[in-house]
Enzyme design. Structure first.
Site, PDB file in Angstrom:
ATOM      1  N   TYR A 144      51.295  29.083  55.472  1.00 36.39           N
ATOM      2  CA  TYR A 144      52.552  29.776  55.155  1.00 36.39           C
ATOM      3  C   TYR A 144      52.926  30.789  56.217  1.00 36.39           C
ATOM      4  O   TYR A 144      52.058  31.499  56.744  1.00 36.39           O
ATOM      5  CB  TYR A 144      52.409  30.544  53.837  1.00 36.39           C
ATOM      6  CG  TYR A 144      52.495  29.682  52.607  1.00 36.39           C
ATOM      7  CD1 TYR A 144      53.667  28.972  52.312  1.00 36.39           C
ATOM      8  CD2 TYR A 144      51.426  29.607  51.717  1.00 36.39           C
ATOM      9  CE1 TYR A 144      53.742  28.189  51.163  1.00 36.39           C
ATOM     10  CE2 TYR A 144      51.497  28.836  50.577  1.00 36.39           C
ATOM     11  CZ  TYR A 144      52.660  28.123  50.300  1.00 36.39           C
ATOM     12  OH  TYR A 144      52.731  27.367  49.181  1.00 36.39           O
ATOM     13  N   LYS A 148      29.255  42.846  30.200  1.00 34.91           N
ATOM     14  CA  LYS A 148      30.716  42.890  30.137  1.00 34.91           C
ATOM     15  C   LYS A 148      31.312  42.041  31.253  1.00 34.91           C
ATOM     16  O   LYS A 148      30.615  41.691  32.198  1.00 34.91           O
ATOM     17  CB  LYS A 148      31.168  44.339  30.263  1.00 34.91           C
ATOM     18  CG  LYS A 148      30.731  44.992  31.574  1.00 34.91           C
ATOM     19  CD  LYS A 148      30.909  46.500  31.553  1.00 34.91           C
ATOM     20  CE  LYS A 148      30.497  47.096  32.877  1.00 34.91           C
ATOM     21  NZ  LYS A 148      30.340  48.554  32.822  1.00 34.91           N
ATOM     22  N   ARG A 199      36.727  59.920  31.309  1.00 36.86           N
ATOM     23  CA  ARG A 199      37.300  58.607  31.012  1.00 36.86           C
ATOM     24  C   ARG A 199      37.330  58.514  29.500  1.00 36.86           C
ATOM     25  O   ARG A 199      38.311  58.820  28.876  1.00 36.86           O
ATOM     26  CB  ARG A 199      36.423  57.531  31.675  1.00 36.86           C
ATOM     27  CG  ARG A 199      36.979  56.148  31.626  1.00 36.86           C
ATOM     28  CD  ARG A 199      36.201  55.178  32.527  1.00 36.86           C
ATOM     29  NE  ARG A 199      34.803  54.973  32.110  1.00 36.86           N
ATOM     30  CZ  ARG A 199      33.964  54.125  32.709  1.00 36.86           C
ATOM     31  NH1 ARG A 199      34.368  53.418  33.753  1.00 36.86           N
ATOM     32  NH2 ARG A 199      32.739  53.970  32.270  1.00 36.86           N
ATOM     33  N   MET A 231      47.259  29.915  47.107  1.00 37.06           N
ATOM     34  CA  MET A 231      46.835  30.089  45.717  1.00 37.06           C
ATOM     35  C   MET A 231      45.562  29.299  45.420  1.00 37.06           C
ATOM     36  O   MET A 231      44.613  29.827  44.844  1.00 37.06           O
ATOM     37  CB  MET A 231      47.949  29.659  44.766  1.00 37.06           C
ATOM     38  CG  MET A 231      47.644  29.979  43.320  1.00 37.06           C
ATOM     39  SD  MET A 231      48.877  29.358  42.184  1.00 37.06           S
ATOM     40  CE  MET A 231      50.264  30.405  42.536  1.00 37.06           C
TER      41      MET A 231
END
Ligand SMILES: *Cc1c(COP(=O)(O)O)cnc(C)c1O
Length: 823
Positions: free
Chosen positions: A718, A490, A590, A767
């Protein structure tokens, strides 16, 4: 022909190829198959398949002959089946007898590290004047050694074989197979210490390789080795001549290393005369390996100036076989390190394992160092290429071009040189393919790979396929052959690349795969994965897909079960439905059926035979936490109650499973019929207990885009958050939070490794970029930066930002290219 009871020494064969793994089969009619029984594999399961594919000579074990198997084999009229007490011993015996027919020099190499490099270097250094046969890659095990030595034939003038040990008493088996005339003991370290009582025992055991050797080269600086040679080996083998070299005066050959401006000078004085050699290698391990080669070559009689010439051309050994994303929707297997026949067979096998693309292509240079007549060699390669169903061949080099007539396939192209190919061949002829690029070094095939591969800029996640295999085998050994393995792929195989990882798992014949969502399963099917796949979160909107692609849903509630039922009841009569998996909730809360659902569930299942149960399972909430042991036990007991309830009601049994990776390590008694392996496969052992037995799979790398020299008081990034209290060198790297580098790692919380130096981040993570402090490092623009891997464990990163390794691993964004490699 009936079965022949035999002792190993009675077996004879006409075969050219000895085969122990049905997946490596290439020349059926000329192969002898040995059914070996290991902890994980039993070759006897593949006898039928191998016979159907045309093999006619077999060696099997008496204790594995079931009556069914026996009568099946008795019906093979044209086959010879030798029945022995131990197939591995038979294999080793046959090869030892083969070895005994030759009188050429045979070099046996052992030691903790450097075996493969010394062997590969000697092969390169000797190639211009000798016809060399050598172990392929690092084939040095109980099986690898006989398979290597079997390649020895009349055309060779020298053999180079390596031997490795993982437990005591193995060398006794390997010695008569290699029977070295000259030995090289590379060094002694701590690898594989587990199986041995002490380092001394390990050394003594390794030295057994040389009990019949005439000469032994070793490094005198390893005091324990020196002692064992004198105390034990020379007693057993009094005729042995030693050549010990080292940096102490008591060595027979005294060696000095002098680090000069652009090279290292190696001086040797002693029994082999006085000589100096210059090399571009600088690191200690490389210099040690090189010195073993120098001592060997001087003793072998090569002229010093010839040796100097040849070592100049020596390159670090990189036997990595890389799988990269290519242009035109292709994959490229990059194997441009060398091109001998054995290496080619292995690379073609690897190509044959790739099911992700519909076509296969090979770009191949002249094969060097084969020691065989060209006619025979290229004829054999043609057969291999046909066997592996290659659609397109490009041959590059004068020899392969001359032999073009041997290649019988329709799509083939030949070029005299790499340049000619690059200038004239339209690369779009190779689309939707897996392309093997395999060339000897002088052909510079890296230029071809450069052209074919998709440009990887900056950041890559390298996935070590051998480490994955190692980790899989580790867990397989742990659970034993009676328990199946489902591997969780997964979340893009925990970030490691689903299609490629699944392809490897399919090759290694795991029993099941599991994904979270249907579309992940569909993607696997579309890339050629045929293993059973469980989908943990099926949704009504995906049922059509489940059916079409044969994906097996997990049913976890009354609602989803009834939705699947009504979907199933609306299909055509003759429809075959995939099996289903029933999830019981034993405490996770769950997904899953609870105790008060069991009667309902049993009734629904028994009245609807379209619902064929493949497995019933549950999930532990704290398999990795000691303080939850009592709860885990409770969960297990509840699970057994639930599963038994269903089994009794239905009247048939199904696979039952409850353990994840941590559970496999901590609760072996709960392994049942199957386990679900997740994070452990990817090299992270969640309990920490067995971490040392796993290998690192993923290495996240990026590069330095720019370097700046800043003054104390200036700021970085920043918000001016990176304050400089001293003059500093700052590097900007091509990785930011959008690539999965957690913003919490900014401002010195995280660190990366640059040329071996740990460098903290400075300022906020952006980013697409992050700034690091390079003041302590020795770095240039474009240098490689390791973000995580062996040097910087994922667990360490996770701790720094207060998360778990799973999140770091699965967080690497899909825009980061995955590059796969094998050693
Ligand atoms: C993800 C998952 C696993 C694997 O867990 P690991 O801790 O990664 O081994 C096992 N079972 C289920 C139901 C899962 O969702």
């Amino acid at each position: 022909m009936s079965l022949i009871d035999a002792q190993p020494s009675e077996i004879t064969t006409q075969a050219h190829y000895l085969l122990t793994d049905s997946r490596q089969l290439s020349f059926a009619a000329r192969s002898m198959f040995f059914a070996l029984t290991g902890e994980r594999h039993d070759g006897h399961h593949f006898l039928k398949e191998v016979h159907e594919r045309g093999v006619r000579e077999f060696v099997v074990e008496k204790s594995s002959l079931t009556p069914v198997l026996k009568s099946e084999m008795e019906a093979w009229k044209d086959a010879t089946v030798w029945v022995v007490p131990d197939s591995l011993k038979a294999l080793q015996n046959i090869v030892a007898r083969h070895r005994a027919q030759f009188t050429i020099p045979i070099v046996g190499i052992t030691g903790s590290n450097g075996k493969t490099i010394v062997k590969e270097w000697l092969a390169q250094l000797l190639a211009p004047s000798e016809r060399v046969v050598a172990s392929p890659k690092s084939y040095n095990s109980q099986i690898g050694v006989p398979l290597s030595v079997w390649n020895l034939n009349d055309t060779h003038s020298i053999g180079l074989f390596e031997a490795g040990l993982s437990r005591p008493h193995e060398m006794e088996q390997l010695e008569p197979i290699i029977r070295p005339t000259v030995g090289i003991f590379t060094n002694i370290g701590s690898a594989h210490d587990e199986g041995f009582r002490s380092r001394k025992q390990k050394i003594t055991e390794k030295l057994r390789l040389f009990t019949h050797a005439r000469k032994l080269i070793y490094r005198h600086d390893y005091q324990e080795v020196d002692e064992e040679v004198r105390l034990i080996l020379q007693r057993v083998n009094p005729a042995l001549q030693t050549i010990s070299w080292g940096t102490a005066d008591s060595a027979e050959v005294l060696v000095r290393y002098e680090s000069l401006e652009s090279f290292t000078r190696v001086s040797l004085t002693g029994t082999l005369g006085t000589h100096q050699f210059d090399t571009h290698f600088r690191n200690e391990a490389a210099l040690e390996n090189l010195t073993h080669c120098l001592v060997f070559l001087l003793d072998f009689g090569l002229k010093p100036d010839v040796i100097q010439d040849r070592i100049r051309a020596l390159r670090p050994v990189s036997m990595r076989l890389q799988l990269k994303e290519g242009i035109h929707h292709s994959y490229v297997i990059d194997d441009t390190y060398n091109n001998d026949f054995q290496g080619l067979v292995m690379a073609l096998n690897f190509l044959g394992q790739q099911e992700n693309r519909s076509r296969r292509a090979v770009i191949l240079s002249d094969v060097l160092q084969s020691g065989r007549p060209a006619e025979e060699l290229y004829g054999t390669i043609n057969q291999l290429i046909i066997e592996k169903k290659i659609d397109l061949l490009v041959g590059i080099g004068p020899e392969i071009t001359r032999q073009a007539g041997h290649f019988k396939m329709s799509e083939k192209y030949f070029f005299q040189s790499t340049e000619a190919f690059l200038q004239t061949f339209p690369l779009d002829k190779i689309t939707d393919s897996v392309v093997l690029v395999k060339g000897a070094r002088p052909f510079h095939f890296e230029k071809i790979v450069n052209r074919l591969q998709q440009k990887v800029h900056g950041t890559v996640l390298e996935i070590n396929l051998d480490a994955l295999t190692h980790n899989l085998n580790y867990y397989r050994n742990k659970v034993g052959s009676g328990t199946k393995i489902m591997v969780m792929v997964k979340a893009f195989a925990y970030g490691s690349g689903s299609a490629e990882v699944a392809n490897l798992l399919q090759f290694h014949r795991v029993d099941y795969l599991a994904v979270a969502y249907a579309d992940e399963g569909v993607a696997l099917r579309q890339s050629g994965i045929t293993l059973p796949i469980m989908v943990m979160n099926p949704d009504r909107s995906t049922f059509e897909n489940l059916l079409e692609y044969g994906l097996e849903p997990e049913l976890y509630s009354r609602r989803i079960l009834d939705e699947w039922l009504s979907f199933a009841n609306n299909q055509k009569e003759e429809t075959v439905f995939p099996g289903v998996h029933i999830k019981l909730d034993t405490g996770m809360h769950r997904l899953g059926f609870e105790e008060n659902d069991y009667d309902w569930l049993a009734e629904r299942l028994s009245s609807n035979p379209t619902l064929r149960i493949q497995s019933v399972f549950s999930h532990l909430v704290g398999a990795d936490e000691g303080e939850l042991n009592a709860f885990s036990k409770q969960q297990f007991e509840r699970f057994i109650v639930g599963a038994t309830h269903l089994e009794t009601a239905l009247g048939y049994s199904f696979i039952k499973h409850i353990l994840n990776s941590a559970g496999i390590v901590r609760f072996p008694e709960y392994k049942l019929d199957m386990v679900r392996l997740g994070i452990g496969l990817y090299g992270l052992e969640a309990t920490g207990q067995d971490q040392r037995f796993l290998q690192t799979v993923g290495t996240l790398k990026t590069t330095i885009s720019q370097i700046k020299y800043l003054k104390a008081g200036q700021t970085v990034g920043y918000g001016r958050r990176g304050q400089l209290s001293r003059d500093a060198t700052i590097g900007t790297i091509a990785l930011g939070y959008a690539d999965g580098y957690d913003r919490g790692l900014g401002n010195g919380v995280g660190q990366v490794s640059v040329n071996g130096t740990l460098c903290p981040t400075i300022g906020n993570v952006c980013m697409d970029m992050t700034m690091i402090d390079l003041t302590e490092a020795n770095a240039e623009e474009s240098d490689e930066v390791i973000v995580f891997g062996k040097e910087i464990p994922i667990t360490d990163l996770a701790q720094r930002v207060g998360t778990i390794p799973y999140e770091i691993l699965t967080g690497v964004s899909e825009r980061v290219k995955r590059v796969f490699f094998k050693e």
